[in-house]
Scaffold this motif. Sequence first.
Motif, PDB file in Angstrom:
ATOM      1  N   ARG A 234       0.829  -1.201   0.000  1.00 26.40           N
ATOM      2  CA  ARG A 234       0.000   0.000   0.000  1.00 26.40           C
ATOM      3  C   ARG A 234       0.866   1.254   0.000  1.00 26.40           C
ATOM      4  NH1 ARG A 234      -4.806   1.773   4.326  1.00 26.40           N
ATOM      5  NH2 ARG A 234      -5.624   3.460   3.027  1.00 26.40           N
ATOM      6  N   ALA A 235       1.979   1.189   0.710  1.00 27.98           N
ATOM      7  CA  ALA A 235       2.879   2.345   0.745  1.00 27.98           C
ATOM      8  C   ALA A 235       3.393   2.672  -0.654  1.00 27.98           C
ATOM      9  CB  ALA A 235       4.048   2.069   1.688  1.00 27.98           C
ATOM     10  N   LEU A 236       3.812   1.653  -1.392  1.00 24.48           N
ATOM     11  CA  LEU A 236       4.343   1.894  -2.735  1.00 24.48           C
ATOM     12  C   LEU A 236       3.263   2.424  -3.678  1.00 24.48           C
ATOM     13  CD1 LEU A 236       6.633  -1.239  -3.144  1.00 24.48           C
ATOM     14  CD2 LEU A 236       7.361   1.135  -2.821  1.00 24.48           C
ATOM     15  N   LEU A 237       2.055   1.896  -3.568  1.00 24.82           N
ATOM     16  CA  LEU A 237       0.965   2.379  -4.420  1.00 24.82           C
ATOM     17  C   LEU A 237       0.673   3.852  -4.142  1.00 24.82           C
ATOM     18  CD1 LEU A 237      -1.454  -0.691  -4.275  1.00 24.82           C
ATOM     19  CD2 LEU A 237      -0.217   0.143  -6.288  1.00 24.82           C
ATOM     20  N   ALA A 238       0.636   4.213  -2.854  1.00 25.84           N
ATOM     21  CA  ALA A 238       0.359   5.604  -2.497  1.00 25.84           C
ATOM     22  C   ALA A 238       1.479   6.534  -2.954  1.00 25.84           C
ATOM     23  CB  ALA A 238       0.155   5.718  -0.982  1.00 25.84           C
ATOM     24  N   LEU A 239       2.733   6.096  -2.786  1.00 28.40           N
ATOM     25  CA  LEU A 239       3.861   6.929  -3.187  1.00 28.40           C
ATOM     26  C   LEU A 239       3.927   7.085  -4.706  1.00 28.40           C
ATOM     27  CD1 LEU A 239       6.487   5.491  -0.705  1.00 28.40           C
ATOM     28  CD2 LEU A 239       5.479   7.785  -0.627  1.00 28.40           C
ATOM     29  N   ASP A 240       3.593   6.026  -5.425  1.00 26.28           N
ATOM     30  CA  ASP A 240       3.555   6.120  -6.889  1.00 26.28           C
ATOM     31  C   ASP A 240       2.488   7.113  -7.333  1.00 26.28           C
ATOM     32  OD1 ASP A 240       5.598   4.326  -7.077  1.00 26.28           O
ATOM     33  OD2 ASP A 240       4.332   2.615  -7.613  1.00 26.28           O
ATOM     34  N   ARG A 241       1.355   7.102  -6.635  1.00 30.51           N
ATOM     35  CA  ARG A 241       0.281   8.056  -6.948  1.00 30.51           C
ATOM     36  C   ARG A 241       0.742   9.493  -6.664  1.00 30.51           C
ATOM     37  NH1 ARG A 241      -3.671   9.716 -10.111  1.00 30.51           N
ATOM     38  NH2 ARG A 241      -5.452  10.623  -9.014  1.00 30.51           N
ATOM     39  N   ALA A 242       1.416   9.662  -5.535  1.00 31.22           N
ATOM     40  CA  ALA A 242       1.918  10.999  -5.189  1.00 31.22           C
ATOM     41  C   ALA A 242       2.902  11.493  -6.229  1.00 31.22           C
ATOM     42  CB  ALA A 242       2.579  10.956  -3.807  1.00 31.22           C
ATOM     43  N   PHE A 243       3.799  10.609  -6.669  1.00 35.56           N
ATOM     44  CA  PHE A 243       4.806  11.015  -7.643  1.00 35.56           C
ATOM     45  C   PHE A 243       4.188  11.317  -8.998  1.00 35.56           C
ATOM     46  CE2 PHE A 243       8.391  10.447 -10.559  1.00 35.56           C
ATOM     47  CZ  PHE A 243       9.363  11.207  -9.922  1.00 35.56           C
ATOM     48  N   ALA A 244       3.138  10.565  -9.359  1.00 34.32           N
ATOM     49  CA  ALA A 244       2.458  10.823 -10.632  1.00 34.32           C
ATOM     50  C   ALA A 244       1.772  12.182 -10.624  1.00 34.32           C
ATOM     51  CB  ALA A 244       1.439   9.722 -10.912  1.00 34.32           C
ATOM     52  N   LEU A 245       1.235  12.560  -9.470  1.00 33.72           N
ATOM     53  CA  LEU A 245       0.551  13.850  -9.368  1.00 33.72           C
ATOM     54  C   LEU A 245       1.539  15.007  -9.286  1.00 33.72           C
ATOM     55  CD1 LEU A 245      -2.230  12.840  -6.822  1.00 33.72           C
ATOM     56  CD2 LEU A 245      -2.619  13.586  -9.177  1.00 33.72           C
ATOM     57  N   GLU A 246       2.645  14.788  -8.579  1.00 30.59           N
ATOM     58  CA  GLU A 246       3.634  15.859  -8.384  1.00 30.59           C
ATOM     59  C   GLU A 246       5.008  15.226  -8.192  1.00 30.59           C
ATOM     60  OE1 GLU A 246       4.640  19.283  -5.099  1.00 30.59           O
ATOM     61  OE2 GLU A 246       2.540  18.768  -5.441  1.00 30.59           O
ATOM     62  N   PRO A 247       5.790  15.069  -9.263  1.00 27.70           N
ATOM     63  CA  PRO A 247       7.117  14.452  -9.125  1.00 27.70           C
ATOM     64  C   PRO A 247       7.958  15.204  -8.105  1.00 27.70           C
ATOM     65  CG  PRO A 247       6.504  14.693 -11.430  1.00 27.70           C
ATOM     66  CD  PRO A 247       5.482  15.454 -10.638  1.00 27.70           C
ATOM     67  N   HIS A 248       8.480  14.476  -7.138  1.00 27.55           N
ATOM     68  CA  HIS A 248       9.217  15.132  -6.061  1.00 27.55           C
ATOM     69  C   HIS A 248      10.312  14.218  -5.535  1.00 27.55           C
ATOM     70  CE1 HIS A 248      10.084  17.394  -2.426  1.00 27.55           C
ATOM     71  NE2 HIS A 248       9.373  18.372  -2.919  1.00 27.55           N
ATOM     72  N   THR A 249      11.454  14.800  -5.282  1.00 30.39           N
ATOM     73  CA  THR A 249      12.603  14.058  -4.780  1.00 30.39           C
ATOM     74  C   THR A 249      12.290  13.328  -3.481  1.00 30.39           C
ATOM     75  OG1 THR A 249      14.153  15.610  -5.798  1.00 30.39           O
ATOM     76  CG2 THR A 249      14.980  14.292  -3.982  1.00 30.39           C
ATOM     77  N   GLU A 250      11.615  13.982  -2.557  1.00 36.70           N
ATOM     78  CA  GLU A 250      11.344  13.375  -1.257  1.00 36.70           C
ATOM     79  C   GLU A 250      10.485  12.132  -1.383  1.00 36.70           C
ATOM     80  OE1 GLU A 250      11.873  12.753   2.672  1.00 36.70           O
ATOM     81  OE2 GLU A 250      12.864  14.259   1.425  1.00 36.70           O
ATOM     82  N   THR A 251       9.545  12.143  -2.326  1.00 41.52           N
ATOM     83  CA  THR A 251       8.705  10.962  -2.534  1.00 41.52           C
ATOM     84  C   THR A 251       9.540   9.782  -3.021  1.00 41.52           C
ATOM     85  OG1 THR A 251       6.771  12.330  -3.010  1.00 41.52           O
ATOM     86  CG2 THR A 251       6.703  10.062  -3.777  1.00 41.52           C
ATOM     87  N   LEU A 252      10.492  10.036  -3.903  1.00 41.30           N
ATOM     88  CA  LEU A 252      11.375   8.973  -4.372  1.00 41.30           C
ATOM     89  C   LEU A 252      12.232   8.426  -3.232  1.00 41.30           C
ATOM     90  CD1 LEU A 252      12.613  10.298  -7.834  1.00 41.30           C
ATOM     91  CD2 LEU A 252      11.135   8.324  -7.415  1.00 41.30           C
ATOM     92  N   LYS A 253      12.652   9.299  -2.317  1.00 45.33           N
ATOM     93  CA  LYS A 253      13.475   8.836  -1.204  1.00 45.33           C
ATOM     94  C   LYS A 253      12.671   7.942  -0.264  1.00 45.33           C
ATOM     95  CE  LYS A 253      15.098  12.911  -0.048  1.00 45.33           C
ATOM     96  NZ  LYS A 253      15.848  13.969   0.649  1.00 45.33           N
ATOM     97  N   VAL A 254      11.426   8.321   0.009  1.00 43.28           N
ATOM     98  CA  VAL A 254      10.596   7.463   0.860  1.00 43.28           C
ATOM     99  C   VAL A 254      10.354   6.130   0.161  1.00 43.28           C
ATOM    100  CG1 VAL A 254       8.356   7.220   2.001  1.00 43.28           C
ATOM    101  CG2 VAL A 254       9.510   9.430   1.999  1.00 43.28           C
ATOM    102  N   ARG A 255      10.138   6.171  -1.151  1.00 44.73           N
ATOM    103  CA  ARG A 255       9.949   4.933  -1.908  1.00 44.73           C
ATOM    104  C   ARG A 255      11.200   4.041  -1.787  1.00 44.73           C
ATOM    105  NH1 ARG A 255       9.872   2.110  -6.770  1.00 44.73           N
ATOM    106  NH2 ARG A 255       7.786   1.428  -7.376  1.00 44.73           N
ATOM    107  N   GLY A 256      12.365   4.657  -1.842  1.00 43.28           N
ATOM    108  CA  GLY A 256      13.592   3.895  -1.688  1.00 43.28           C
ATOM    109  C   GLY A 256      13.683   3.248  -0.316  1.00 43.28           C
TER     110      GLY A 256
END
Length: 364
Positions: free
Chosen positions: A135-157
């Motif tokens: 669920r975390a990855l799905l939510a983070l992917d949605r966040a990144f699709a709406l607004e690409p952001h470095t911090e979102t990629l770091k949390v995904r990592g």
Amino acid sequence: MRSTASYNLFPDEPRERAMVRARWLAREGQTGEAEAAYRDLLARNPAWKDCWVEYFELLRRDERLSDALGLAESAVAQFGDDAVAHTLRGAALVDLGQYRDALVALERALEHDPHLALAWHELGLAAHRLGDGNRALLALDRAFALEPHTETLKVRGRVLRDAGQYVAAEVAFEGAAQAAEHDEQRSEAEREVVATRRYAFFAPRRPADLAPAERWFADTGGVLLAPTPAPTPPTDEALVAAFLELARDRGWRFGQVIVIGPSGPVWHTLSAALAAPLDSVGEFDTNRCPLVVAVRPLPADAAWQRLTQAIEEGTGLVFVLEHPAHLVTPIRADVVGVLTDRGERRARAPDGAAALSLAQHPAA
């Protein structure tokens, strides 16, 4: 939070220009002055949601979690049933460990605005803390699709790394470094890449399966001398003795010992055992392979910053007796005696075999 507004110090819009001073103070670490500036802005412009978000992030970075929740509740009182206000409340509850309540607040935020990237980002973080990686990855992917952001990629990592998917995690962190708009963001992402590579040396074990000393090493690259549970916390003398044992086993030789902060008899013992003179800060010389020592890290001290940076770029080693368990400074100690919780040393005994194993590690 994942706003880069605090780095935007030369904006064009009038509202952005009004927030420049608060952002600059926050970036320079002048938290008290920055907080006063944000409070003044909100007193005059209570409808500025971005100001609420940045003020919240300031409190969050300073680990003032109760104050952050109080600000979020004030936002709810100001805006009512609003997506941003509920997102702030959800983010505060995540930090306080109230993950179920946080999910309720964040889901409510998304009911009002399903396109709010900030809410999806915080939802991903809450799901990750609950152990729901999918669920975390799905939510983070949605966040990144709406607004690409470095911090979102770091949390995904971090989600991928905690799942033991080290290659995918490294890709996410490298993407964060490449997408970074500012040096601070890029440096942090690059540190995460290096940490992920250290974790990968312990594969197929996941981070949760590692011993405390192994996790500390993977996170910081430093060796922890006292990771074994013991009846009482170790003394300064015991930690110095453990360091000397490690130095002998590894064949380390130093040309001088430099003490940052309070000096004590243990440093004279260390100096004599290493046959290295106890010199002043002014005599620091990387050509002599210096050993910089301190009771605890002093990241705000100018001499600490200068000397540890010089060692990181040249030769020598940094040894501190104790280090806060929750604090990982950008310039880290090579060898740490024992971790502390709120200033109290953990009841741990030195483990020479574990320290030697980590010191011999290829990523040390």
